[in-house]
Motif scaffolding. Structure first.
Motif, PDB file in Angstrom:
ATOM      1  N   ASP A  79     -11.966 -37.029   9.155  1.00  0.00           N
ATOM      2  CA  ASP A  79     -11.475 -37.680  10.180  1.00  0.00           C
ATOM      3  C   ASP A  79     -10.373 -38.678   9.887  1.00  0.00           C
ATOM      4  O   ASP A  79      -9.835 -39.661  10.556  1.00  0.00           O
ATOM      5  CB  ASP A  79     -12.521 -38.513  11.136  1.00  0.00           C
ATOM      6  N   ALA A  80     -10.060 -38.956   8.368  1.00  0.00           N
ATOM      7  CA  ALA A  80      -9.096 -39.661   8.090  1.00  0.00           C
ATOM      8  C   ALA A  80      -7.629 -39.479   8.814  1.00  0.00           C
ATOM      9  O   ALA A  80      -6.946 -41.009   8.906  1.00  0.00           O
ATOM     10  CB  ALA A  80      -8.944 -39.737   6.569  1.00  0.00           C
ATOM     11  N   ALA A  81      -6.970 -38.589   8.999  1.00  0.00           N
ATOM     12  CA  ALA A  81      -5.778 -38.628   9.913  1.00  0.00           C
ATOM     13  C   ALA A  81      -6.046 -39.098  11.125  1.00  0.00           C
ATOM     14  O   ALA A  81      -4.989 -39.676  11.613  1.00  0.00           O
ATOM     15  CB  ALA A  81      -5.630 -37.072   9.865  1.00  0.00           C
ATOM     16  N   ARG A  82      -6.882 -39.029  11.770  1.00  0.00           N
ATOM     17  CA  ARG A  82      -7.029 -39.607  13.166  1.00  0.00           C
ATOM     18  C   ARG A  82      -6.846 -41.243  12.782  1.00  0.00           C
ATOM     19  O   ARG A  82      -6.357 -41.905  13.740  1.00  0.00           O
ATOM     20  CB  ARG A  82      -8.349 -39.462  13.916  1.00  0.00           C
ATOM     21  N   VAL A  83      -7.870 -41.562  11.878  1.00  0.00           N
ATOM     22  CA  VAL A  83      -7.859 -43.117  11.831  1.00  0.00           C
ATOM     23  C   VAL A  83      -6.387 -43.914  11.156  1.00  0.00           C
ATOM     24  O   VAL A  83      -6.024 -44.681  11.556  1.00  0.00           O
ATOM     25  CB  VAL A  83      -8.918 -43.398  10.583  1.00  0.00           C
ATOM     26  N   ALA A  84      -5.799 -42.966  10.276  1.00  0.00           N
ATOM     27  CA  ALA A  84      -4.678 -43.127  10.064  1.00  0.00           C
ATOM     28  C   ALA A  84      -3.418 -43.294  11.106  1.00  0.00           C
ATOM     29  O   ALA A  84      -2.492 -44.326  10.910  1.00  0.00           O
ATOM     30  CB  ALA A  84      -4.004 -42.122   8.858  1.00  0.00           C
ATOM     31  N   LEU A 123      -0.898 -38.786   8.203  1.00  0.00           N
ATOM     32  CA  LEU A 123      -1.680 -38.220   6.937  1.00  0.00           C
ATOM     33  C   LEU A 123      -1.983 -36.808   7.195  1.00  0.00           C
ATOM     34  O   LEU A 123      -2.669 -36.245   7.768  1.00  0.00           O
ATOM     35  CB  LEU A 123      -2.846 -39.086   6.696  1.00  0.00           C
ATOM     36  N   PRO A 124      -1.228 -35.966   6.231  1.00  0.00           N
ATOM     37  CA  PRO A 124      -1.405 -34.484   6.463  1.00  0.00           C
ATOM     38  C   PRO A 124      -2.803 -34.083   5.969  1.00  0.00           C
ATOM     39  O   PRO A 124      -3.014 -34.615   4.748  1.00  0.00           O
ATOM     40  CB  PRO A 124      -0.345 -33.826   5.906  1.00  0.00           C
ATOM     41  N   MET A 125      -3.431 -33.259   6.464  1.00  0.00           N
ATOM     42  CA  MET A 125      -4.765 -32.996   5.867  1.00  0.00           C
ATOM     43  C   MET A 125      -4.842 -31.345   5.902  1.00  0.00           C
ATOM     44  O   MET A 125      -4.357 -30.738   7.076  1.00  0.00           O
ATOM     45  CB  MET A 125      -6.074 -33.359   6.793  1.00  0.00           C
ATOM     46  N   ARG A 126      -5.409 -30.614   4.993  1.00  0.00           N
ATOM     47  CA  ARG A 126      -5.729 -29.432   5.143  1.00  0.00           C
ATOM     48  C   ARG A 126      -6.934 -28.858   5.763  1.00  0.00           C
ATOM     49  O   ARG A 126      -7.787 -29.681   6.102  1.00  0.00           O
ATOM     50  CB  ARG A 126      -5.981 -28.708   3.665  1.00  0.00           C
ATOM     51  N   GLU A 127      -6.668 -27.722   6.461  1.00  0.00           N
ATOM     52  CA  GLU A 127      -7.930 -27.219   7.183  1.00  0.00           C
ATOM     53  C   GLU A 127      -8.838 -26.352   6.130  1.00  0.00           C
ATOM     54  O   GLU A 127      -8.395 -25.259   5.878  1.00  0.00           O
ATOM     55  CB  GLU A 127      -7.567 -26.311   8.409  1.00  0.00           C
ATOM     56  N   GLU A 128      -9.742 -27.043   5.560  1.00  0.00           N
ATOM     57  CA  GLU A 128     -10.591 -26.277   4.611  1.00  0.00           C
ATOM     58  C   GLU A 128     -11.968 -26.258   5.162  1.00  0.00           C
ATOM     59  O   GLU A 128     -12.808 -26.988   4.451  1.00  0.00           O
ATOM     60  CB  GLU A 128     -10.517 -26.708   3.230  1.00  0.00           C
ATOM     61  N   PRO A 129     -12.628 -25.319   5.908  1.00  0.00           N
ATOM     62  CA  PRO A 129     -14.351 -25.556   6.382  1.00  0.00           C
ATOM     63  C   PRO A 129     -14.653 -24.835   5.287  1.00  0.00           C
ATOM     64  O   PRO A 129     -14.529 -24.153   4.607  1.00  0.00           O
ATOM     65  CB  PRO A 129     -14.220 -24.997   7.833  1.00  0.00           C
ATOM     66  N   GLY A 130     -16.221 -25.457   5.309  1.00  0.00           N
ATOM     67  CA  GLY A 130     -17.114 -24.457   4.349  1.00  0.00           C
ATOM     68  C   GLY A 130     -18.650 -24.612   4.853  1.00  0.00           C
ATOM     69  O   GLY A 130     -18.846 -25.499   5.707  1.00  0.00           O
ATOM     70  N   ALA A 131     -19.462 -23.505   4.663  1.00  0.00           N
ATOM     71  CA  ALA A 131     -20.510 -23.634   5.165  1.00  0.00           C
ATOM     72  C   ALA A 131     -21.685 -23.643   4.154  1.00  0.00           C
ATOM     73  O   ALA A 131     -21.479 -23.199   2.786  1.00  0.00           O
ATOM     74  CB  ALA A 131     -20.722 -22.252   5.653  1.00  0.00           C
ATOM     75  N   VAL A 132     -22.734 -24.576   4.465  1.00  0.00           N
ATOM     76  CA  VAL A 132     -23.725 -24.939   3.408  1.00  0.00           C
ATOM     77  C   VAL A 132     -25.018 -24.814   4.112  1.00  0.00           C
ATOM     78  O   VAL A 132     -25.117 -25.180   5.108  1.00  0.00           O
ATOM     79  CB  VAL A 132     -23.540 -26.444   3.316  1.00  0.00           C
ATOM     80  N   THR A 133     -25.861 -24.117   3.369  1.00  0.00           N
ATOM     81  CA  THR A 133     -27.472 -23.828   3.876  1.00  0.00           C
ATOM     82  C   THR A 133     -28.212 -24.713   3.031  1.00  0.00           C
ATOM     83  O   THR A 133     -28.279 -24.818   1.898  1.00  0.00           O
ATOM     84  CB  THR A 133     -27.510 -22.273   3.925  1.00  0.00           C
ATOM     85  N   ARG A 134     -29.346 -25.281   3.812  1.00  0.00           N
ATOM     86  CA  ARG A 134     -30.579 -25.690   3.244  1.00  0.00           C
ATOM     87  C   ARG A 134     -31.580 -24.725   3.253  1.00  0.00           C
ATOM     88  O   ARG A 134     -32.049 -24.426   4.565  1.00  0.00           O
ATOM     89  CB  ARG A 134     -30.697 -27.203   3.521  1.00  0.00           C
ATOM     90  N   LEU A 135     -32.305 -24.323   2.159  1.00  0.00           N
ATOM     91  CA  LEU A 135     -33.562 -23.745   2.281  1.00  0.00           C
ATOM     92  C   LEU A 135     -34.741 -24.591   1.985  1.00  0.00           C
ATOM     93  O   LEU A 135     -34.759 -25.672   1.090  1.00  0.00           O
ATOM     94  CB  LEU A 135     -33.380 -22.723   1.311  1.00  0.00           C
ATOM     95  N   ASP A 136     -35.946 -24.417   2.652  1.00  0.00           N
ATOM     96  CA  ASP A 136     -37.129 -24.919   2.501  1.00  0.00           C
ATOM     97  C   ASP A 136     -37.805 -24.005   1.478  1.00  0.00           C
ATOM     98  O   ASP A 136     -38.015 -22.717   2.171  1.00  0.00           O
ATOM     99  CB  ASP A 136     -37.882 -25.282   3.754  1.00  0.00           C
ATOM    100  N   GLU A 176      -5.980 -46.525   1.824  1.00  0.00           N
ATOM    101  CA  GLU A 176      -6.532 -45.081   2.018  1.00  0.00           C
ATOM    102  C   GLU A 176      -7.618 -44.871   0.995  1.00  0.00           C
ATOM    103  O   GLU A 176      -7.400 -45.078  -0.226  1.00  0.00           O
ATOM    104  CB  GLU A 176      -5.697 -43.977   2.245  1.00  0.00           C
ATOM    105  N   ALA A 177      -8.868 -44.048   1.031  1.00  0.00           N
ATOM    106  CA  ALA A 177      -9.585 -43.545   0.009  1.00  0.00           C
ATOM    107  C   ALA A 177     -10.157 -42.246   0.487  1.00  0.00           C
ATOM    108  O   ALA A 177     -11.044 -42.256   1.354  1.00  0.00           O
ATOM    109  CB  ALA A 177     -10.723 -44.541  -0.181  1.00  0.00           C
ATOM    110  N   ARG A 203      -0.882 -42.175  -4.958  1.00  0.00           N
ATOM    111  CA  ARG A 203      -0.581 -43.106  -4.032  1.00  0.00           C
ATOM    112  C   ARG A 203      -0.486 -42.723  -2.701  1.00  0.00           C
ATOM    113  O   ARG A 203       0.225 -41.742  -2.566  1.00  0.00           O
ATOM    114  CB  ARG A 203       0.715 -43.826  -4.510  1.00  0.00           C
ATOM    115  N   PRO A 204      -0.883 -43.329  -1.608  1.00  0.00           N
ATOM    116  CA  PRO A 204      -0.882 -42.972  -0.021  1.00  0.00           C
ATOM    117  C   PRO A 204       0.861 -42.767   0.054  1.00  0.00           C
ATOM    118  O   PRO A 204       1.162 -41.852   1.115  1.00  0.00           O
ATOM    119  CB  PRO A 204      -1.297 -43.855   0.665  1.00  0.00           C
ATOM    120  N   ASP A 205       1.645 -43.580  -0.234  1.00  0.00           N
ATOM    121  CA  ASP A 205       3.170 -43.395   0.031  1.00  0.00           C
ATOM    122  C   ASP A 205       3.773 -42.345  -0.470  1.00  0.00           C
ATOM    123  O   ASP A 205       4.908 -41.991   0.195  1.00  0.00           O
ATOM    124  CB  ASP A 205       3.922 -44.829  -0.174  1.00  0.00           C
ATOM    125  N   ARG A 206       3.115 -41.204  -0.991  1.00  0.00           N
ATOM    126  CA  ARG A 206       3.927 -40.031  -1.342  1.00  0.00           C
ATOM    127  C   ARG A 206       3.887 -38.974  -0.014  1.00  0.00           C
ATOM    128  O   ARG A 206       4.648 -38.233  -0.274  1.00  0.00           O
ATOM    129  CB  ARG A 206       3.259 -39.405  -2.716  1.00  0.00           C
TER     130      ARG A 206
END
Ligand SMILES: Cc1cc2nc3c(=O)[nH]c(=O)nc-3n(C[C@H](O)[C@H](O)[C@H](O)COP(=O)(O)OP(=O)(O)OC[C@H]3O[C@@H](n4cnc5c(N)ncnc54)[C@H](O)[C@@H]3O)c2cc1C
Length: 363
Positions: free
Chosen positions: A204-209, A216-229, A325-326, A359-362
């Motif tokens: 959500d950093a772009a929204r806060v920026a 702040l341009p951000m890429r759209e890169e979703p990932g799926a993670v599964t937890r097994l018991d 920014e971080a 640096r953020p100013d790039r």
């Protein structure tokens, strides 16, 4: 000073500021460590970071910062320096892997070639990998339990006098006449007067920026993670098998991720999370047959916080005094080192050359 977002990055920044004597408020819209940090493959490495020498060096520094942190706050429950295994099952992919292995060796990174039989005998008895498969072992790599690491860092920060506000989203950032950050408005109705703010809001950093008028341009890169018991984890370390990544998660739990499955997210006929989880489980069972008995606890699709050019955005933004920014992908590997370098910059004005390209100013 306020840190907006308490994932691995914000927690590391906040602790480093607090222990240097800065009065810091950690603010999170939800609960600390429950954002992407809790749904990450969480592999601490530089072997997958060879895009440029500078980025590789930053990630090597990230690995060292984890070791220092474990020595300082204790490794309990979060730090797992058990190395990493990786192999491929197609000729081209294997050739690429071993070419990268040679480059890493030239760059002074430890890489140990072995065979499938060695990998089973020395490291992972439960693996179904052919005896003569060529495998790489990276002895200095690790995995991290992200949520527990955040918990430890927050506790340490609070012990140094930091304040924590959870369930409070930052909705507005007010600036003074010369553009300097002056206060934050929170969703619970509170206003926090501050001299400075660190945007560590992950995906959500772009929204806060945007709250300080920054794009702040951000890429759209979703990932799926599964937890097994499972009753007991059949794997002891993080691994890149040819089609799925597998690691233990502590307490009889195993985490799965696959770039091949990520590629199915976002298509017009995208599968629901539960289907993605079944695919990940099926891929993992082929390499670790004991996972047959495991049960899917939960699958989540989350968004990687990736700035537009793929590299971190860290430091002050000169056009908005008091705004920092971080924001980074690979935040599990990089959180502790970025936290230390950003706090050094805020407190002592020292701009570390390791961050020169980020640096953020790039943007
Ligand atoms: C599938 C996948 C696999 C990955 N694998 C790896 C890996 O193997 N190794 C690695 O190093 N990295 C990996 N990453 C990347 C890594 O997980 C992230 O870079 C890292 O967790 C980001 O941490 P963060 O603290 O920036 O974000 P988060 O953990 O998401 O924390 C951000 C926090 O900000 C809060 N927030 C957001 N907006 C506001 C607001 N307006 N006000 C207040 N709070 C707010 C959220 O509630 C959240 O708690 C992976 C990521 C994904 C998705």
């Amino acid at each position: 000073m306020a840190v907006v977002g308490v994932g691995v990055v914000g927690a590391a920044v906040g602790w480093n500021l607090a222990r240097r004597g800065v009065r810091v408020v950690l603010v999170d819209a939800g609960r600390p460590g429950e954002g992407v940090t809790n749904w990450s493959f969480s592999w601490v490495n530089a072997s997958n970071k060879t895009a440029t020498r500078a980025y590789f060096d930053l990630n090597v520094a990230g690995m060292a910062a984890h070791r220092d942190l474990a020595a300082r706050i204790g490794p309990e429950a979060w730090w797992h320096p058990s190395g990493h295994l990786r192999w491929a099952d197609e000729i081209e992919a294997e050739a690429r892997l071993f070419r990268t292995g040679e480059l890493l060796t030239r760059w002074g990174y430890r890489v140990e070639p072995c065979t499938g039989a060695d990998a089973r005998r020395r490291f992972e008895p439960a693996l179904a990998v052919p005896d003569d498969t060529r495998v790489l072992f990276y002895p200095d790599e690790a995995w991290v339990h992200g949520r527990r690491l955040v918990g430890r860092l927050v506790d340490e920060a609070l012990a140094c006098g930091a304040e924590l506000r959870t369930g409070a989203a930052v909705r507005d950032i007010a600036t003074g006449p010369e553009g300097r950050v002056r206060s934050l408005a929170l969703s619970d109705g509170a206003t926090l007067p501050v001299d400075a703010v660190v945007n560590a809001a992950g995906p959500d950093a772009a929204r806060v920026a945007g709250l300080v008028g920054r794009r702040l341009p951000m890429r759209e890169e979703p990932g799926a993670v599964t937890r097994l018991d499972c009753a007991e984890s059949p794997v002891r370390r993080a691994m890149h098998t040819p089609h799925v990544e597998i690691r233990p998660d502590g307490d009889g739990s195993v985490v799965l991720h696959s770039r091949e499955v990520d590629a199915l997210i976002g298509a017009s006929d995208a599968e629901p999370e539960s289907e993605l989880g079944l695919r990940l489980h099926a891929l993992a069972r082929r390499v670790v047959p004991d996972l047959d008995h495991a049960r899917i606890a939960r699958t989540r699709v989350v968004h990687r916080p990736v700035p537009g050019d793929g590299f971190p955005s860290v430091g002050a933004l000169p056009s908005v005094p008091g705004y920092h920014e971080a924001v980074t992908h690979s935040g599990i590997t990089l959180g502790p080192v970025l936290g230390r370098l950003l706090a050094d910059e805020v407190v002592g004005g020292r701009r570390d050359p390791l961050l020169a390209e980020y640096r953020p100013d790039r943007f």
